[in-house]
Design a protein around this motif. Structure first.
Motif, PDB file in Angstrom:
ATOM      1  N   GLY A 124       0.794  -1.219   0.000  1.00 24.73           N
ATOM      2  CA  GLY A 124       0.000   0.000   0.000  1.00 24.73           C
ATOM      3  C   GLY A 124       0.825   1.266   0.000  1.00 24.73           C
ATOM      4  N   ILE A 125       2.146   1.131  -0.090  1.00 26.71           N
ATOM      5  CA  ILE A 125       3.051   2.278  -0.113  1.00 26.71           C
ATOM      6  C   ILE A 125       3.217   2.772  -1.549  1.00 26.71           C
ATOM      7  N   GLN A 126       3.025   4.046  -1.784  1.00 26.19           N
ATOM      8  CA  GLN A 126       3.333   4.642  -3.083  1.00 26.19           C
ATOM      9  C   GLN A 126       4.837   4.907  -3.141  1.00 26.19           C
ATOM     10  N   ILE A 127       5.510   4.232  -4.028  1.00 25.03           N
ATOM     11  CA  ILE A 127       6.973   4.276  -4.054  1.00 25.03           C
ATOM     12  C   ILE A 127       7.450   5.326  -5.053  1.00 25.03           C
ATOM     13  N   GLU A 128       7.932   6.435  -4.508  1.00 29.45           N
ATOM     14  CA  GLU A 128       8.444   7.536  -5.337  1.00 29.45           C
ATOM     15  C   GLU A 128       9.905   7.829  -5.049  1.00 29.45           C
ATOM     16  N   SER A 129      10.463   7.159  -4.049  1.00 29.56           N
ATOM     17  CA  SER A 129      11.840   7.450  -3.649  1.00 29.56           C
ATOM     18  C   SER A 129      12.453   6.204  -3.015  1.00 29.56           C
ATOM     19  N   THR A 130      13.757   6.285  -2.760  1.00 32.01           N
ATOM     20  CA  THR A 130      14.447   5.192  -2.073  1.00 32.01           C
ATOM     21  C   THR A 130      13.891   4.995  -0.668  1.00 32.01           C
ATOM     22  N   ASP A 131      13.572   6.084  -0.001  1.00 30.09           N
ATOM     23  CA  ASP A 131      12.995   5.981   1.343  1.00 30.09           C
ATOM     24  C   ASP A 131      11.657   5.243   1.306  1.00 30.09           C
ATOM     25  N   ASP A 132      10.853   5.516   0.283  1.00 22.02           N
ATOM     26  CA  ASP A 132       9.575   4.815   0.135  1.00 22.02           C
ATOM     27  C   ASP A 132       9.806   3.320  -0.079  1.00 22.02           C
TER      28      ASP A 132
END
Length: 269
Positions: free
Chosen positions: A150-158
């Protein structure tokens, strides 16, 4: 001595065009210098234009394949590919618990690299509840990681947040593969979270090509092969990333549309 040679098992479907599935796994095992064997879960009729028919294997036949292999061989690692439906996933999960097959590299095969859903909802839930908790290494692509967490992955932290959630589901080590369908991007960056909490990224140049069928299979098969040889998990993942990049970069001119990655690429393991 008998059974000392590294032996690896793929639990996957057969792609008749050889670009992915069991055929891609077996080619990768050979390139990695290990002995490969297979449990067939389904058969697919397809080519570089698409998939036109598929046939799941009966549960009794899947069970028999597991039992005869376990009776004879010393399997040091295994990987999964296409598992088609809930009953197949449940059958595989039960057999993995029953037999000593070494570490499990789970390529979830939930969503394509283009974002299309491959599993029905009941099969998806079975995969989450029964197989992910058994995974030594979980290798979701960008869309699968989003679906699972459910995480929107836009970065390395995501990506790291998503990997930590996947670890709470039971997977020991997680490789969240970076998005690679944006023709303007310069690199593909994957995030790896190991069991001990160590994390790192792996970046390679983006290659604009339609010959990428089977890249997920090559990656997970290579990781399993390296684990069977005693390579530590982090180095096994690094090797697999390099191998897949080479297989994409040195294009194999096969098929008219979406061709295979180059399983035969020269690479020194």
């Amino acid at each position: 001595m008998t059974n000392q040679f590294p032996q690896v098992l793929t639990i996957a479907g057969s792609d008749c065009d050889g670009s992915a599935g069991m055929q891609a796994d077996m080619n990768t095992f050979q390139r990695c210098g290990v002995y490969g064997m297979s449990v067939l879960t389904a058969a697919v009729a397809g080519n570089s234009y698409g998939i036109f028919a598929s046939q799941p294997m009966p549960v009794d036949f899947i069970n028999k394949q597991f039992s005869v292999l376990a009776d004879d061989f010393a399997i040091k690692a295994c990987k999964t590919g296409m598992l088609t439906d809930a009953i197949t996933i449940e059958t595989v999960a039960q057999n993995y618990q029953k037999y000593d097959l070494g570490p499990l590299v789970l390529d979830p095969v939930i969503i394509t690299k283009h974002g299309d859903m491959l599993l029905q909802e009941d099969a998806y839930e079975t995969l989450k509840s029964q197989l992910i908790p058994q995974a030594t290494v979980l290798t979701p692509n960008y869309f699968e990681a989003i679906k699972l967490t459910g995480i929107q992955i836009e970065s390395t932290d995501d990506a790291l947040k998503a990997a930590k959630i996947l670890q709470t589901m039971g997977a020991k080590n997680v490789m969240v593969k970076g998005k690679h369908n944006d023709m303007t991007q310069e690199e593909v960056t994957d995030l790896v979270l190991l069991e001990d909490g160590t994390s790192f990224t792996l970046s390679e140049p983006f290659v604009n090509t339609t010959h990428i069928n089977g890249t997920g299979d090559l990656l997970s098969a290579c990781i399993a092969a390296e684990l069977s040889k005693g390579t530590n998990t982090g180095d096994a993942i690094r090797q697999a990333k390099k191998f897949v990049t080479a297989a994409i970069t040195e294009q194999l001119d096969v098929g008219h549309k979406f061709g295979p990655a180059n399983h035969l690429v020269e690479y020194n393991f």
